[in-house]
Design an enzyme around this catalytic site. Structure first.
Site, PDB file in Angstrom:
ATOM      1  N   THR A   1       0.841  -1.203   0.000  1.00  0.00           N
ATOM      2  CA  THR A   1       0.000   0.000   0.000  1.00  0.00           C
ATOM      3  C   THR A   1       0.875   1.252   0.000  1.00  0.00           C
ATOM      4  O   THR A   1       0.574   2.233  -0.694  1.00  0.00           O
ATOM      5  CB  THR A   1      -0.932  -0.015   1.236  1.00  0.00           C
ATOM      6  OG1 THR A   1      -1.722  -1.202   1.181  1.00  0.00           O
ATOM      7  CG2 THR A   1      -1.853   1.197   1.278  1.00  0.00           C
TER       8      THR A   1
ATOM      9  N   ASP B   1       2.217  -8.701  10.554  1.00  0.00           N
ATOM     10  CA  ASP B   1       3.574  -9.249  10.406  1.00  0.00           C
ATOM     11  C   ASP B   1       4.640  -8.404  11.109  1.00  0.00           C
ATOM     12  O   ASP B   1       5.742  -8.892  11.338  1.00  0.00           O
ATOM     13  CB  ASP B   1       3.949  -9.358   8.920  1.00  0.00           C
ATOM     14  CG  ASP B   1       2.949 -10.179   8.124  1.00  0.00           C
ATOM     15  OD1 ASP B   1       2.267 -11.030   8.725  1.00  0.00           O
ATOM     16  OD2 ASP B   1       2.851  -9.962   6.904  1.00  0.00           O
TER      17      ASP B   1
END
Ligand code: F6P
Length: 357
Positions: A111, A133
């Site tokens: 993104t 993550d």
């Protein structure tokens, strides 16, 4: 001022807390008009938007997922929905038609990569880092990570009692892509005997030796073994276990299944039964932890402040125990893996936890 907000990439707990904070801060402190763009950058191509006001963001703080929806396959600069064509001009035309003065993009490395490109072609952007993550460059924390670690830790706690009762080897697979942060923190929090990370290629012989040694210690704190393995972990000299390769995604590789790979090579070497649990998307679902709600709120506030002060082209970041910001260009498309000299690795070794080497 008219500001758009979107959530891109995989969802995670805390996205709604950011949407709520950014919306309320922009309304209360800038008198801004706020528009939610649906399903990430796809909404700029499909013209799917909705107004965000105090009413729209009421009651969403504790909700997992994202009220705006998300998409992890839509890059308007290389849009698979149009055969890989560059549709960024179409997205820009719609942003101009809406009258957007800027965009708050909440997402991960993919993104930020796309957001940075929109910044280059004239749409001012502020980034907010999210991902379970915890692998974005230049920020030591992303929201969503703490919630994922909580899910894995609870699972390890539950699997420990049944592993001990049956004298089994339990392999628990976490997400995390190419970084081992989730497995490392949850493995320590959940008392795993073996923690396997992508950053530390393991030896099957070494893992089997730990299990055999524990097998021999029935009634002496042993008799069973809890292994926490990151989806990107792999044996030395072997590749990662790939679940799927998606032709229509900017990030085509989907990892998954290393717990089964490991089970297949461990079982013939052991007397006790080896079982697997792949936690998968349970780590991304559900309500954010209080830590993630606070972090997401703080990130949202800081993002609104960047907009208010016209400091576009920056991503909110967490460094040295406080919120700051970094150029989005420095983050775009980059990952942060566990450094081999990280203190948690040293702590794990000091505990007697095996890293599979
Ligand atoms: O980046 C977040 C993440 O959950 C990774 O840990 C995982 O590898 C990937 O997304 C899974 O993606 P998808 O939901 O597309 O299968």
């Amino acid at each position: 001022m008219h500001i758009g907000i979107l959530t891109g990439g995989g969802d995670c707990p805390g996205l709604n807390a950011v949407i709520r904070m950014v919306t309320l801060a922009l309304i209360h402190q800038c008198g801004a008009r706020v528009t939610g763009i649906e399903r990430g950058f796809l909404g700029l191509l499909t013209r799917s938007v909705r107004p965000l006001d105090e009413h729209a963001v009421q009651g969403i703080l504790a909700q997992g997922g994202t009220i705006l929806g998300t998409h992890n396959k839509c890059d308007p600069f290389h849009y698979f929905g149009a055969g890989g064509a560059d549709c960024s001009a179409q997205a820009m035309a719609y942003a101009r038609e809406l009258g957007l003065d800027g965009l708050v993009a909440i997402g991960g490395d993919g993104t930020m990569f796309i957001a940075n490109r929109f910044g280059e072609i004239g749409l001012p952007v502020v980034g907010v880092p999210k991902t379970i993550d915890n692998d974005l460059a230049h920020t030591e924390r992303t929201f969503g990570f703490d919630s994922a670690v909580a899910v894995v830790t609870e699972s390890l706690d539950r699997l420990e009692t049944t592993a001990r009762s049956h004298g089994r080897v339990m392999i628990v697979e976490t997400m995390g892509r190419y970084a081992g942060w989730i497995a490392l923190e949850a493995g320590i929090a959940g008392g795993a005997h073996v923690i396997l990370l992508p950053e530390v290629p393991f030896s099957v012989d070494a893992v089997a030796a730990v299990c055999r040694e524990r097998e021999a210690r029935v009634g002496d704190g042993g008799g069973y073994t809890l292994i926490c393995v990151a989806e990107g972990a792999h044996a030395a000299g072997e590749g990662m276990t790939v679940r799927a390769t998606l032709a229509d995604s900017p990030d085509p590789v989907r990892l998954g299944g290393v717990c089964h790979t490991l089970q297949a090579v461990l079982q013939p070497r052991l007397a006790s039964e080896v079982r697997t649990t792949q936690l998968g998307h349970t780590q991304r679902g559900g309500t954010p932890t209080p830590f993630d709600r606070v972090l997401a709120t703080e990130f949202g506030y800081h993002a609104a402040e960047l907009v208010r002060s016209g400091r576009f082209g920056r991503m909110v970041a967490w460094q040295d125990g406080r919120v700051t910001s970094v150029p989005i260009a420095d983050v775009a498309g980059r990952n942060r893996t566990v450094p081999l000299d990280h203190t948690l690795l040293a702590a794990a070794r000091a505990l007697g936890t095996s890293l599979g080497i």
